[in-house]
Scaffold this motif. Structure first.
Motif, PDB file in Angstrom:
ATOM      1  N   LYS A   2       0.849  -1.185   0.000  1.00 51.51           N
ATOM      2  CA  LYS A   2       0.000   0.000   0.000  1.00 51.51           C
ATOM      3  C   LYS A   2       0.891   1.244   0.000  1.00 51.51           C
ATOM      4  N   TRP A   4       0.982   5.664  -0.006  1.00 49.60           N
ATOM      5  CA  TRP A   4       0.318   6.965   0.141  1.00 49.60           C
ATOM      6  C   TRP A   4       1.373   8.066   0.105  1.00 49.60           C
ATOM      7  N   GLU A 214      -4.311   5.438   5.845  1.00 52.55           N
ATOM      8  CA  GLU A 214      -4.633   6.305   4.717  1.00 52.55           C
ATOM      9  C   GLU A 214      -4.502   7.782   5.068  1.00 52.55           C
TER      10      GLU A 214
END
Length: 240
Positions: A2, A4, A214
Motif C-alpha cells: 500500500k 500513500w 490512509e
C-alpha cells in the motif's frame, strides 16, 4: 503493498520545490521517490520535478528490477542526474540547481533504498523506528565526528547545508541500502521539511498509533504545519 503520499509548500515558502511519485509494479512491489529541489526561485522546482520524471521514466524503460534492484535504481538515478546537470549547465536560469533524492523499492520481504542529499527513509515497526539513510549534510558530518549531538544538529543554523545533491556534479555518488521488511512493516520517505520539525518518535507514534494508514501522511503534515512548517513538506508511506 500500500502506498500513500502528500506534498505541501508549507506555511512560509511561496513555492513547493518538493516532488514525489509512487507506483505499484506488476509483481506487487512498491516504488516511491521523494525529491527536494534547491537553486534559485524557479530552479529548485525544475530540479525536483525533472529528477522525479526522469527517474521514473528510466525505470519504466528498464522493465522489471530483476535480480539486481540496486543497479536498477542506480541506473535511473544516474539518468536523472545527467538530465538535471545538463539543464543546470545550459539554462542560465537554472545555474547551480540540484535536488535531493530518496527512493525505495519494497516487497517480497526486501527493500532496496537509494539516497542523495538529506531527504530520509525510515523503517517503522511496532517495535520502533530506524533511520535507514544517512544525510549528506554538514551537520550530519559534525555528528559523526562527535562535534554535535543529534539534538544540537536539529537546531543548528547550518542544518540545511547539504554536501551532495543530484544534478550538482556530472557523476552521481548515491548511497544504496538493503533492508529486510516483514508483513505489516512500514517504510516512510520524507523531505527535511518534515524531519526538521517532527521528531522520529513523533513519526513513529503517528504511523503506529495515530489512526488509519490512509490519513497518516496528512496527520504528519498537520503536525509540521502546526509548528510553522518553514520549508516544503513531503511524506510518502509504504506498508508491506
Amino acid at each position: 503493498m500500500k502506498l500513500w503520499g502528500i506534498t505541501h509548500r508549507g506555511a512560509v515558502r511561496q513555492q513547493n520545490q518538493d516532488a514525489y511519485a509512487v507506483r505499484e509494479l506488476e509483481d506487487g512491489r512498491g516504488l516511491a521517490v521523494v525529491c527536494d529541489g534547491m537553486g534559485g526561485a524557479r530552479a529548485g522546482n525544475v530540479a525536483s520535478s525533472m529528477a522525479v520524471e526522469l527517474f521514473m521514466r528510466k525505470l519504466e524503460e528498464q522493465g522489471q528490477p530483476g535480480d539486481d534492484p540496486q543497479k536498477w535504481l542506480k541506473t535511473a538515478a544516474a539518468h536523472a542526474n545527467d538530465g538535471v546537470f545538463q539543464k543546470a549547465v545550459e539554462d542560465p536560469d537554472c545555474t547551480g540547481m540540484g535536488t535531493t533524492l530518496v527512493a525505495a523499492l519494497a516487497g517480497n520481504g526486501k527493500a532496496v533504498l537509494l539516497n542523495e542529499g538529506d531527504s530520509r527513509a525510515y523503517h517503522i515497526t511496532r517495535d520502533g523506528i530506524t533511520r535507514i539513510t544517512r544525510d549528506h549534510s554538514l551537520v550530519e558530518d559534525m555528528v559523526q565526528r562527535g562535534e554535535l549531538t543529534r539534538e544540537q544538529a536539529r537546531n543548528h543554523p547550518h542544518k540545511n547545508l547539504i554536501t551532495r545533491a543530484l544534478g550538482a556534479e556530472p557523476v552521481l555518488l548515491a548511497d544504496c541500502f538493503d533492508q529486510n521488511v516483514a508483513p505489516g512493516d512500514y517504510l516512510l520517505l520524507c523531505s527535511d521539511g518534515l524531519s526538521n520539525v517532527v521528531t522520529d518518535q513523533e513519526i513513529l507514534y503517528e504511523v503506529i498509533h495515530g489512526g488509519e494508514d490512509e490519513a497518516c501522511c496528512q496527520r504528519l503534515l498537520d503536525v509540521a504545519l502546526h509548528r510553522g512548517a518553514p520549508d516544503n513538506v513531503t511524506v510518502v508511506l509504504m506498508r508491506c
